[in-house]
Design an enzyme around this catalytic site. Sequence first.
Site, PDB file in Angstrom:
ATOM      1  N   ASP A  66       0.887  -1.159   0.000  1.00  0.00           N
ATOM      2  CA  ASP A  66       0.000   0.000   0.000  1.00  0.00           C
ATOM      3  C   ASP A  66       0.925   1.209   0.000  1.00  0.00           C
ATOM      4  OD1 ASP A  66      -1.541   2.224   0.621  1.00  0.00           O
ATOM      5  OD2 ASP A  66      -2.873   1.117   1.956  1.00  0.00           O
ATOM      6  N   VAL A  67       0.922   1.974  -1.081  1.00  0.00           N
ATOM      7  CA  VAL A  67       1.909   3.049  -1.237  1.00  0.00           C
ATOM      8  C   VAL A  67       1.767   4.159  -0.200  1.00  0.00           C
ATOM      9  CG1 VAL A  67       2.258   2.671  -3.713  1.00  0.00           C
ATOM     10  CG2 VAL A  67       0.504   4.310  -2.959  1.00  0.00           C
ATOM     11  N   TYR A 168      -7.864  15.488  -7.944  1.00  0.00           N
ATOM     12  CA  TYR A 168      -6.943  14.782  -8.840  1.00  0.00           C
ATOM     13  C   TYR A 168      -5.946  15.765  -9.450  1.00  0.00           C
ATOM     14  CZ  TYR A 168      -5.472  11.393 -12.421  1.00  0.00           C
ATOM     15  OH  TYR A 168      -4.741  10.538 -13.218  1.00  0.00           O
ATOM     16  N   LYS A 172      -1.879  15.570  -8.853  1.00  0.00           N
ATOM     17  CA  LYS A 172      -0.953  15.363  -9.972  1.00  0.00           C
ATOM     18  C   LYS A 172      -0.052  16.585 -10.185  1.00  0.00           C
ATOM     19  CE  LYS A 172      -2.099  11.169 -11.004  1.00  0.00           C
ATOM     20  NZ  LYS A 172      -1.142  10.063 -10.789  1.00  0.00           N
ATOM     21  N   THR A 203      -7.635   2.463 -19.661  1.00  0.00           N
ATOM     22  CA  THR A 203      -7.358   1.587 -18.513  1.00  0.00           C
ATOM     23  C   THR A 203      -8.595   1.569 -17.624  1.00  0.00           C
ATOM     24  OG1 THR A 203      -6.615   3.307 -16.996  1.00  0.00           O
ATOM     25  CG2 THR A 203      -4.941   2.403 -18.489  1.00  0.00           C
TER      26      THR A 203
END
Length: 262
Positions: A66-67, A168, A172, A203
């Site tokens: 889990d990052v 988001y 980013k 994706t």
Amino acid sequence: METGKRLHGKVAIVTGGASGIGAETARIFARHGATIVLCDRQDELGLSVADEIVAAGGVGEHRRLDVTMEDQWSALVANVEADHGRIDILCNIAGIARGVDPATGGLVDMSLPSLSLDAWNQVMAINSTGVFLGTKAVHPAMSRGGGGSIINMSSICGIVGSFGNAAYNASKGAVRLFSKAAALQYARDGIRVNSVHPGFVDTPLARTGHEGDAGRRRMEATPLGRFGQPSDVAYGCLYLASDEAAWVTGSELVIDGGMTAN
Ligand code: NAD
């Protein structure tokens, strides 16, 4: 398309390696001679990508990560260095676009002003904090090995705004400038740090936005007239990971079918 063993002898950690861009990056890196440790919180998919790599004659394994968990990063990096002797490449690719409602398990509406603090924090934790933790964790091992390449997955949403998902964009955008700061601080150790900025790629993360009116708008905004494939982005990562990019650090590689040229 393949042009040889551009990563021969290198050991690569690829987060988000169970799906989409991360999985394709792991496959292509393995075809170019890297030993792959793909990490994800989806074990079944991760194991199947690793099996594919091995069946194709490559060297690959899945390890659960889990990052967002610093202790898991420390253990991962220690174990990979102990098992494989070095860490040359880190691809921080794991990411999410939307938060999950803790009550229902469903994806939440990310539009302002209804965006919840919890959803904001979920996106920032995985997309931004996860990149920081990984970039920090590999530094000692990469330095001991004489250098390395860190590739941080941002997005066109780290360069321009969007109508639907400010969290988001913020996550980013953070990756983009964090990568430049890390590039400056790690240069003396021979560690290069670059960010990659995909446009709309087919994706699981992006697919629902590729349907209906939203999908038509995205397609119209993409001059090359198709959504990206994971390999379109993975080949950019291959370049940045390889010694061909030995003088490339702090840069941002846009792979978006021309979208942000407009
Ligand atoms: P994907 O959903 O196919 O893959 C993302 C992977 O990250 C999944 O396997 C998921 O399990 C993993 N992940 C999520 N949270 C994690 C965590 N806490 N710890 C470990 N693993 C975790 O999506 P994708 O499109 O391949 O996305 C890969 C990266 O590319 C993301 O960072 C995404 O933001 C970025 N990106 C995607 C697009 C696109 O259009 N698909 C565009 C720009 C940027």
